[in-house]
Design a protein around this motif. Structure first.
Motif, short mmCIF file in Angstrom:
data_model
loop_
_atom_site.label_atom_id
_atom_site.label_comp_id
_atom_site.label_asym_id
_atom_site.label_seq_id
_atom_site.Cartn_x
_atom_site.Cartn_y
_atom_site.Cartn_z
N TYR A 25 0.85 -1.19 0.00
CA TYR A 25 0.00 0.00 0.00
C TYR A 25 0.88 1.24 0.00
CZ TYR A 25 1.07 -0.48 4.98
OH TYR A 25 1.73 -0.63 6.18
N ALA A 77 2.33 -1.26 -5.16
CA ALA A 77 1.13 -1.20 -4.32
C ALA A 77 -0.02 -1.98 -4.95
CB ALA A 77 0.71 0.24 -4.09
N GLU A 78 -0.87 -2.58 -4.11
CA GLU A 78 -2.03 -3.32 -4.61
C GLU A 78 -3.13 -2.36 -5.04
OE1 GLU A 78 -4.77 -7.11 -3.24
OE2 GLU A 78 -2.73 -6.85 -2.53
N THR A 79 -3.23 -1.21 -4.38
CA THR A 79 -4.18 -0.17 -4.77
C THR A 79 -3.58 1.19 -4.41
OG1 THR A 79 -6.41 0.72 -4.45
CG2 THR A 79 -5.40 -0.37 -2.57
N TYR A 113 -2.77 6.50 2.69
CA TYR A 113 -2.86 6.48 4.15
C TYR A 113 -1.83 7.43 4.74
CZ TYR A 113 -5.71 2.59 2.92
OH TYR A 113 -6.70 1.82 2.33
N ALA A 121 -10.64 -0.19 0.28
CA ALA A 121 -9.68 -0.92 1.11
C ALA A 121 -9.90 -0.50 2.57
CB ALA A 121 -8.25 -0.62 0.69
N ILE A 177 -3.41 -3.38 4.77
CA ILE A 177 -4.74 -3.03 4.29
C ILE A 177 -5.40 -4.29 3.74
CG2 ILE A 177 -4.06 -0.67 3.70
CD1 ILE A 177 -4.18 -1.58 0.71
N THR A 195 -8.14 -5.23 0.80
CA THR A 195 -8.84 -4.67 -0.35
C THR A 195 -10.21 -5.31 -0.52
OG1 THR A 195 -7.69 -6.23 -1.80
CG2 THR A 195 -6.73 -4.04 -1.55
#
Length: 449
Positions: free
Chosen positions: A140, A163-165, A170, A227, A240, A242
């Motif tokens: 993330y 990053a996954e999303t 954050y 997320a 996190i 998702t």
């Protein structure tokens, strides 16, 4: 080309050992479709198919496989190859695969991972299965709260590839505590000189690492989150979860509840991969128990032998009546179990729901009694019609009461309400229905008790 055409062409290429055609066709398949095709092959052939893909695409397709299939393929890979496959995998999927491996294989594989991935795997694998910690990923994007928009955008550009999303960012303080969130949209639309602290949202929806995964899915669904941030006891951001992982959890939990509703229990690896012995073992226990529970129905019939001998026509209506009670109970149990599972119903609601269920059950019973009384008049005359109609009303009401109450009782005892399954409710309602029916018949027809 469609999946059907590509899969047929791929089978033909495999039959003639045409490596070039296999490589080309595999590249045309979507990762999810390739995983579906692989499940139809034996493990050795599946692994050979995956090896035709570049490592990142291979890891993506591997992630779509069921855990049992992943483990079968992992057993065929040397540790170095397995570590190479795990490196580009999302952190949560990498940790899940690691947990599947036997302990000696875990340590051997870890030695071939880079230090960062090795520490990440150990950290994620340490969380208890079925919790937010076991479900989360560490891929993330974070930004410091004192940063400006321009600095934050530069940081996003550097970290986004891993990053996954990136749609939700954050914001952390100097101690890595989560203090806010900021969408990528807000970051792009605001002035480069603006402060992240002034733009961030401080009303946070978050989960602690030990929160059960079904609660995680409920939070993501309730607040429509892309997320959900996961924090430790000191409110430091550790990962996190998702929405796609939450969807998988929701599907898994719903499937498990449906299986429990059929007195089957959880099937690891799914129905397709379950062995014959597993299917037998999951089903036999409750079936045997319910066989003995049905003895009560037989005992009830035996007790009223004289009533049956005097009015043999009563036997004609027996299956119809007890099945109606079981069906009404199963409907009520299904509504209650799902309501409890989704949080729509709580233990404190039992009294209110009991009153509502009795009103609904009375309406159902009266309607069904009217219908069956016509048949009763035709088969046995007015007296039999009265017995059958009154029995139908009482049996449907009692069956509904059993169906709606049993999940609450099990929940109060700390058991899974899904155990209040259709077969269990039906068995109890059947025994009750026999006693009610012949009891009413004995009383109204003037027979000795």
């Amino acid at each position: 080309m469609t999946y059907a055409i590509l899969s047929e062409a791929l089978r033909a290429a495999m039959a003639r050992n045409d490596d070039n055609a296999i490589t080309h066709l595999i590249a045309e398949l979507q990762p999810a479709d390739l995983a579906d095709f692989i499940t139809q092959q034996n493990p050795a052939a599946s692994l050979e198919l995956l090896r035709h893909l570049p490592l990142p695409e291979r890891a993506e397709a591997f992630g779509y496989l069921e855990q049992e299939q992943q483990l079968n393929l992992a057993r065929l890979m040397p540790e170095r190859e397995l570590a190479g496959l795990m490196t580009p995998m999302p952190a949560d999927e990498r940790a899940d695969l690691f947990n599947l491996l036997p302990e000696p294989r875990q340590e051997a594989t870890l030695r071939h991972l880079a230090r960062e991935e090795r520490e990440d795997v150990r950290r994620l694998a340490s969380y208890r299965e079925g919790t937010a910690g076991a479900l989360m990923t560490t891929d993330y994007v974070t930004i410091p709260e004192q940063a400006k928009v321009a600095e934050a955008l530069a940081l996003v550009r550097r970290t986004a590839p891993d990053a996954e999303t990136i749609y939700q960012l954050y914001v952390l303080d100097e101690r890595r505590r989560l203090v806010g969130t900021l969408s990528l949209r807000e970051l792009i639309l605001n002035s480069p000189a603006s402060s992240v602290r002034a733009l961030m949202t401080t009303e946070l929806v978050q989960a602690e690492v030990d929160l059960p995964q079904e609660e995680v899915a409920r939070l993501i669904s309730r607040y429509d989150l892309l997320a959900l941030p996961v924090v430790d006891a000191e409110q430091r951001l550790v990962g996190i979860i998702t929405y796609d992982d939450a969807m998988d959890v929701a599907e898994e939990e719903a499937t498990e509840d449906i299986h429990k509703g059929g007195t089957i229990g959880k099937l690891e690896g799914g129905l397709r991969n379950a062995s014959l012995f597993t299917l037998y073992r999951k089903r036999i226990v409750w079936l045997v128990l319910l066989v003995f529970a049905n003895i009560f129905s037989g005992a009830g019939i035996a007790h009223f032998e004289e009533t049956i001998e005097a009015y043999i026509v009563l036997v004609f209506f027996l299956p119809l009546l007890i099945d109606s009670g079981g069906n009404a109970g199963s409907q009520a149990a299904t509504l209650m179990v799902r309501g409890i599972a989704t949080g729509d119903v709580r233990l404190a609601d039992w009294g209110k729901l009991l009153g509502r269920e009795m009103i609904v059950a009375t309406g159902l019973g009266l309607t069904m009694a009217l219908a069956v009384s016509l048949l009763g008049t035709f088969r046995g005359g007015p007296d039999i019609a009265l017995v059958v109609a009154l029995s139908m009303l009482v049996i449907v009401m009692v069956g509904s009461l059993i169906g709606m109450s049993l999940p609450f009782v099990l929940n109060r005892l700390g058991w899974d309400p899904a155990t209040a399954s259709a077969p269990l409710v039906t068995t109890i309602a059947d025994a009750s229905g026999v006693l009610i029916y012949f009891g009413i018949a004995t009383s109204l027809l003037g027979l000795p008790a």
